[in-house]
Scaffold this motif. Sequence first.
Motif, PDB file in Angstrom:
ATOM      1  N   ILE A   1      -4.549   5.746  -6.516  1.00  0.00           N
ATOM      2  CA  ILE A   1      -3.866   6.245  -5.318  1.00  0.00           C
ATOM      3  C   ILE A   1      -2.705   7.177  -5.603  1.00  0.00           C
ATOM      4  CG2 ILE A   1      -4.535   4.330  -3.810  1.00  0.00           C
ATOM      5  CD1 ILE A   1      -1.815   3.042  -4.392  1.00  0.00           C
ATOM      6  N   VAL A   2      -2.380   7.438  -6.884  1.00  0.00           N
ATOM      7  CA  VAL A   2      -1.262   8.339  -7.188  1.00  0.00           C
ATOM      8  C   VAL A   2      -1.711   9.421  -8.162  1.00  0.00           C
ATOM      9  CG1 VAL A   2       0.456   6.533  -6.817  1.00  0.00           C
ATOM     10  CG2 VAL A   2      -0.400   6.947  -9.134  1.00  0.00           C
TER      11      VAL A   2
ATOM     12  N   ALA B   1       5.552   3.310  -7.237  1.00  0.00           N
ATOM     13  CA  ALA B   1       4.504   4.298  -6.987  1.00  0.00           C
ATOM     14  C   ALA B   1       3.565   3.845  -5.875  1.00  0.00           C
ATOM     15  CB  ALA B   1       3.716   4.557  -8.271  1.00  0.00           C
TER      16      ALA B   1
ATOM     17  N   GLU C   1       5.479   4.157  -2.524  1.00  0.00           N
ATOM     18  CA  GLU C   1       5.624   5.567  -2.151  1.00  0.00           C
ATOM     19  C   GLU C   1       4.301   6.129  -1.647  1.00  0.00           C
ATOM     20  OE1 GLU C   1       8.905   6.078  -5.708  1.00  0.00           O
ATOM     21  OE2 GLU C   1       7.003   7.172  -5.827  1.00  0.00           O
ATOM     22  N   SER C   2       3.219   5.804  -2.339  1.00  0.00           N
ATOM     23  CA  SER C   2       1.907   6.281  -1.924  1.00  0.00           C
ATOM     24  C   SER C   2       1.518   5.716  -0.563  1.00  0.00           C
ATOM     25  CB  SER C   2       0.859   5.891  -2.976  1.00  0.00           C
ATOM     26  OG  SER C   2      -0.419   6.367  -2.611  1.00  0.00           O
TER      27      SER C   2
ATOM     28  N   GLU D   1       3.549   7.742   2.092  1.00  0.00           N
ATOM     29  CA  GLU D   1       3.095   9.121   2.247  1.00  0.00           C
ATOM     30  C   GLU D   1       1.694   9.186   2.827  1.00  0.00           C
ATOM     31  OE1 GLU D   1       2.580  13.244  -0.354  1.00  0.00           O
ATOM     32  OE2 GLU D   1       3.445  11.445  -1.285  1.00  0.00           O
ATOM     33  N   ASN D   2       0.790   8.325   2.347  1.00  0.00           N
ATOM     34  CA  ASN D   2      -0.589   8.365   2.829  1.00  0.00           C
ATOM     35  C   ASN D   2      -0.748   7.784   4.229  1.00  0.00           C
ATOM     36  OD1 ASN D   2      -2.433   9.527   0.708  1.00  0.00           O
ATOM     37  ND2 ASN D   2      -1.296   8.056  -0.526  1.00  0.00           N
TER      38      ASN D   2
ATOM     39  N   SER E   1      -5.012  19.275  -1.398  1.00  0.00           N
ATOM     40  CA  SER E   1      -5.089  18.333  -2.512  1.00  0.00           C
ATOM     41  C   SER E   1      -5.903  18.889  -3.676  1.00  0.00           C
ATOM     42  CB  SER E   1      -5.695  17.006  -2.044  1.00  0.00           C
ATOM     43  OG  SER E   1      -7.067  17.164  -1.710  1.00  0.00           O
TER      44      SER E   1
ATOM     45  N   GLU F   1       8.791   8.174   3.300  1.00  0.00           N
ATOM     46  CA  GLU F   1       9.298   7.492   2.110  1.00  0.00           C
ATOM     47  C   GLU F   1      10.730   7.010   2.326  1.00  0.00           C
ATOM     48  OE1 GLU F   1       8.868   9.373  -1.668  1.00  0.00           O
ATOM     49  OE2 GLU F   1       6.762   9.887  -1.348  1.00  0.00           O
TER      50      GLU F   1
ATOM     51  N   TYR G   1       4.563  14.012 -13.584  1.00  0.00           N
ATOM     52  CA  TYR G   1       3.260  14.449 -13.077  1.00  0.00           C
ATOM     53  C   TYR G   1       2.635  15.370 -14.115  1.00  0.00           C
ATOM     54  CZ  TYR G   1       4.384  12.812  -8.356  1.00  0.00           C
ATOM     55  OH  TYR G   1       4.696  12.045  -7.268  1.00  0.00           O
TER      56      TYR G   1
END
Length: 322
Positions: A129-130, A145, A148-149, A152-153, A184, A254, A271
């Motif tokens: 998922i990240v 993580a 946060e995901s 955002e998602n 994406s 977030e 990243y």
Amino acid sequence: MSPLLAFLSLLAEVGLGYPDRLFRAIGHPVTWLGRLIAFADRRLNRATDTDERRRMAGIAALAVVVLVPAALGGIVEHLLLKLPLGMLAVALLASSLLAQKSLGGHVEAVAEALDEGGLQAGRKAVSMIVGRDPEKLDEVGVCRAAIESLAENFSDGIVAPALWLGIGGLAGGAAYKAVNTADSMIGHRTPRHEAFGWAPARFDDLVNLPASRLTALLIIAAAFIMPGANAGNAWHALRRDARNHRSPNAGWPEAAMAGALGLALAGPRVYGGVMVDDAFMGKGGRRDATSADIRRALQLYWMADMLLIGAFGLLAAVTWLI
């Protein structure tokens, strides 16, 4: 009729999800869009062209990628609505553009993996998922993580497609999903996609702007009714931190999530082997997130999602009466 479509689609997806058997048989709308985007990338994104030509090619590719599924969605909806129970059929199709059940399941899997299999299992689960390198994450990083995901998602995988379904019907939902998928896949600042992916990245920022703000408000509202969450702190974190995020949209959900749970999210992250020095969301909160915090975030997410469904149900009822 579009608010009713969004309402029914949300109900259908949260109850049924997208069946694995169906995915194995015909794939998923996102995979279909992915093939179209990959085709446009191969044919139109030429390394020998100037940046200006590649940017124009990216704009043309985006137009095709958006207009084709939007037109198909509009035609299919028009035809199905002529049939008995046609709205239910359209809603089932539109539910494939949402990800309530799968998002919750993937994030829950991270908490379970950490509790049952430790760090390595957690890294494997969160990699689903990240986009960051999971091998660079310790257990606390895996937990942050995942949260946060989730935030955002919730915005771009649920609230945004529901919003565009509510505005433009199946055509609007399909167009949004095309933009989001294009971003994406090709909306990255890499040598290949810096110019070609400029239009998808900028347009995705634009179409996600209203949903990111709505998502933050839904999280704050959910924090108001969830025991142990802090709606006031979520509001203060939103006003203070959201605008400092490197993304014009991701910081809103977030920051609201971080404030509601008393956590500090985002901040410096890796990243693709590159350190991204992002601002903290929920500045002053705890950095040492745990699997228990993932489950608290999930509880907040589901409450916010129920508020979203309820809001569309109310809007559909009002629209029907008018």
